[in-house]
Design an enzyme around this catalytic site. Structure first.
Site, PDB file in Angstrom:
ATOM      1  N   PHE A 123      38.470 -48.307 -37.663  1.00 39.58           N
ATOM      2  CA  PHE A 123      37.997 -48.897 -36.404  1.00 39.58           C
ATOM      3  C   PHE A 123      36.477 -48.888 -36.457  1.00 39.58           C
ATOM      4  O   PHE A 123      35.866 -47.826 -36.645  1.00 39.58           O
ATOM      5  CB  PHE A 123      38.504 -48.028 -35.243  1.00 39.58           C
ATOM      6  CG  PHE A 123      38.032 -48.419 -33.873  1.00 39.58           C
ATOM      7  CD1 PHE A 123      38.711 -49.385 -33.138  1.00 39.58           C
ATOM      8  CD2 PHE A 123      36.945 -47.780 -33.278  1.00 39.58           C
ATOM      9  CE1 PHE A 123      38.311 -49.720 -31.844  1.00 39.58           C
ATOM     10  CE2 PHE A 123      36.532 -48.106 -31.989  1.00 39.58           C
ATOM     11  CZ  PHE A 123      37.227 -49.084 -31.279  1.00 39.58           C
ATOM     12  N   GLY A 242      42.301 -42.952 -28.033  1.00 36.61           N
ATOM     13  CA  GLY A 242      41.807 -42.204 -29.187  1.00 36.61           C
ATOM     14  C   GLY A 242      41.371 -40.802 -28.795  1.00 36.61           C
ATOM     15  O   GLY A 242      41.524 -39.849 -29.569  1.00 36.61           O
ATOM     16  N   GLN A 279      39.050  -3.166 -28.202  1.00 37.43           N
ATOM     17  CA  GLN A 279      38.974  -4.047 -27.028  1.00 37.43           C
ATOM     18  C   GLN A 279      38.081  -5.262 -27.277  1.00 37.43           C
ATOM     19  O   GLN A 279      38.370  -6.369 -26.800  1.00 37.43           O
ATOM     20  CB  GLN A 279      38.456  -3.246 -25.829  1.00 37.43           C
ATOM     21  CG  GLN A 279      38.644  -3.992 -24.520  1.00 37.43           C
ATOM     22  CD  GLN A 279      38.093  -3.202 -23.346  1.00 37.43           C
ATOM     23  OE1 GLN A 279      36.930  -2.796 -23.352  1.00 37.43           O
ATOM     24  NE2 GLN A 279      38.921  -2.980 -22.347  1.00 37.43           N
ATOM     25  N   GLU A 363      34.344 -40.443 -31.313  1.00 40.66           N
ATOM     26  CA  GLU A 363      35.114 -41.040 -30.213  1.00 40.66           C
ATOM     27  C   GLU A 363      34.530 -40.666 -28.840  1.00 40.66           C
ATOM     28  O   GLU A 363      35.243 -40.466 -27.859  1.00 40.66           O
ATOM     29  CB  GLU A 363      36.601 -40.722 -30.352  1.00 40.66           C
ATOM     30  CG  GLU A 363      37.109 -41.274 -31.686  1.00 40.66           C
ATOM     31  CD  GLU A 363      38.578 -41.516 -31.793  1.00 40.66           C
ATOM     32  OE1 GLU A 363      39.201 -41.772 -30.765  1.00 40.66           O
ATOM     33  OE2 GLU A 363      39.082 -41.461 -32.916  1.00 40.66           O
TER      34      GLU A 363
END
Ligand code: CAA
Length: 381
Positions: A123, A242, A279, A363
């Site tokens: 594209f 997309g 932790q 995109e």
């Protein structure tokens, strides 16, 4: 509200997960190291319907929905982000616009061979001077009898070096601004089309991208996709879909970070116990798990809206914005949990970190996603 996947969606998800673990994951490090387009994996993905997931069966696709598509991309990306974007571009940016905006003839000509892997698509909207400002197209398509003559340069075209066909944006009437943009379906073996050597990239190194040069490329009017002057809407509508694919890719990367971090943290011992019992590490793992789940919910909501025929542009932008952000955070935390081992190529952490970055750029950058979301809100949507 129902959070359950249908039997069909669960089947597709399991097929994708099994395939990704058995076939894709074992090759991911090599694909990255060798900057290698995974030709054989793409062929195998075509066989199981992954190169045309949402293409209806009458056009040779798998005939699944967009929720299934997003689930499949997540699984492939969790194994190899490069392979996932090759799949995403072919599905979202090539099959989808041809199906949505193409003539019957274009659909019959292209969709079956794109879905079965005979052909691969790319594209092309970005140019050296038109990235975020997508309307600033300078590639010109001038009418010449019954044809158009096209000249210009396209940049960073994913799949470009290996593509057989390109959904191409051009300017047919500069004075009309974005309303002068026209989309074409361009066979890449058309005389006048050439490509640069592949881009040398930070991440997704198995996904080849390049410049495409167009020098007086002659295409017939029948190659116009949608209306002459309607190309910007084709491009924007295509990118809405997309963005679901790229969000799912980012989610897959984030999930890989989480799963690899958890496994490592259970084994790696410091101060007399596994680091998963400290932790400081638990908080990182808990945050990653929570963010992965939240990203998936946003993505599935956008895909669900698309399947339901409802507006999904804002939801897709939110999904991409959030998923790409947490993928980058997960990449950082994954390296931190792996410590020194995270910084060397023997472990997958540094690959995830490098692969994640592009999801905040292509995109539509994260800044553009925020702009899109705000534009919708300003219109009360
Ligand atoms: N669907 C349909 N039409 C849309 C639309 C959408 N989602 N968004 C906008 N439009 C229409 C508008 O309605 C308007 O039409 P009218 O003139 O008829 O009213 C027209 O498009 C112009 O809209 P805007 O004024 O909002 O357009 P803009 O020029 O300000 O740009 C933008 C909007 C959102 C910034 C757009 O340029 C954009 O999305 N930029 C990012 C581009 C991008 O995502 N590039 C990615 C390249 S592809 C890629 O990365 C592929 C890869 O390699 C993997």
């Amino acid at each position: 509200m129902n959070f359950s996947l249908t039997e069909e969606q669960q089947f597709l998800q399991k097929t994708a997960r099994d395939f990704a673990r058995a076939e894709v994951l074992p090759q991911a490090a090599r694909i990255d190291r060798e900057h290698k387009h995974p030709t054989e994996l793409v062929a195998k993905m075509s066989e199981i319907g992954f190169m045309g997931v949402a293409v209806p069966e009458e056009y040779g696709g798998a005939g699944m929905d967009n929720v299934s598509y997003a689930l499949a991309i997540e699984e492939i990306a969790a194994a190899c982000a490069s392979t996932a974007v090759i799949m995403s571009v072919n599905n979202s940016l090539v099959c989808d616009p041809i199906y949505r905006y193409g003539t019957e003839e274009q659909k019959k000509n292209w969709l079956p061979i794109l879905a079965n892997g005979e052909k691969l698509g790319c594209f092309a909207i970005s140019e050296p001077g038109a990235g975020s400002d997508a309307a600033a197209q300078t590639t010109v398509a001038l009418p010449d009898g019954d044809d158009f003559l096209i000249s210009g340069t396209k940049n960073w075209i994913t799949n470009g070096p290996v593509a057989d066909v390109c959904v191409l944006m051009t300017m047919t009437a500069k004075e009309r601004g974005h309303r002068g943009i026209t989309a074409f379906i361009l066979p890449m073996d058309t005389p006048g089309v050439s490509t640069s050597p592949p881009d040398d990239k930070l991440g997704i190194r198995g996904s080849k991208s390049c410049q495409i040069f167009l020098d007086n490329v002659r295409l017939p009017k029948s190659a116009v996709l949608g209306e002459v002057g309607g190309g910007f809407k084709v491009a924007m509508g295509t990118l809405d879909g997309g963005r679901i694919g790229i969000a799912a890719q980012a989610l897959g990367i984030a999930r890989a970070c989480l799963e690899d971090s958890l496994e490592y943290a259970m084994e790696r011992r410091t101060f007399g116990k596994p680091i998963a019992e400290h932790q400081s590490i638990q908080w990182k793992l808990a945050d990653m798990a929570t963010e992965v789940d939240a990203a998936r919910l946003l993505i599935l909501k956008a895909a669900y809206l698309k399947d339901a025929g409802k507006p999904y542009g804002k939801a897709a932008a939110m999904a991409k914005l959030f998923a790409s952000d947490i993928a980058n955070k997960a990449g950082r935390e994954c390296i931190q949990i792996f410590g020194g081992n995270g910084y060397v190529t023997e472990y997958p952490a540094e690959r995830h970190f490098r692969d994640a970055k592009i999801t905040e750029i292509y995109e539509g950058t994260s800044e553009i996603q925020r702009l899109v979301i705000t534009n919708y809100m300003a219109k009360g949507k």
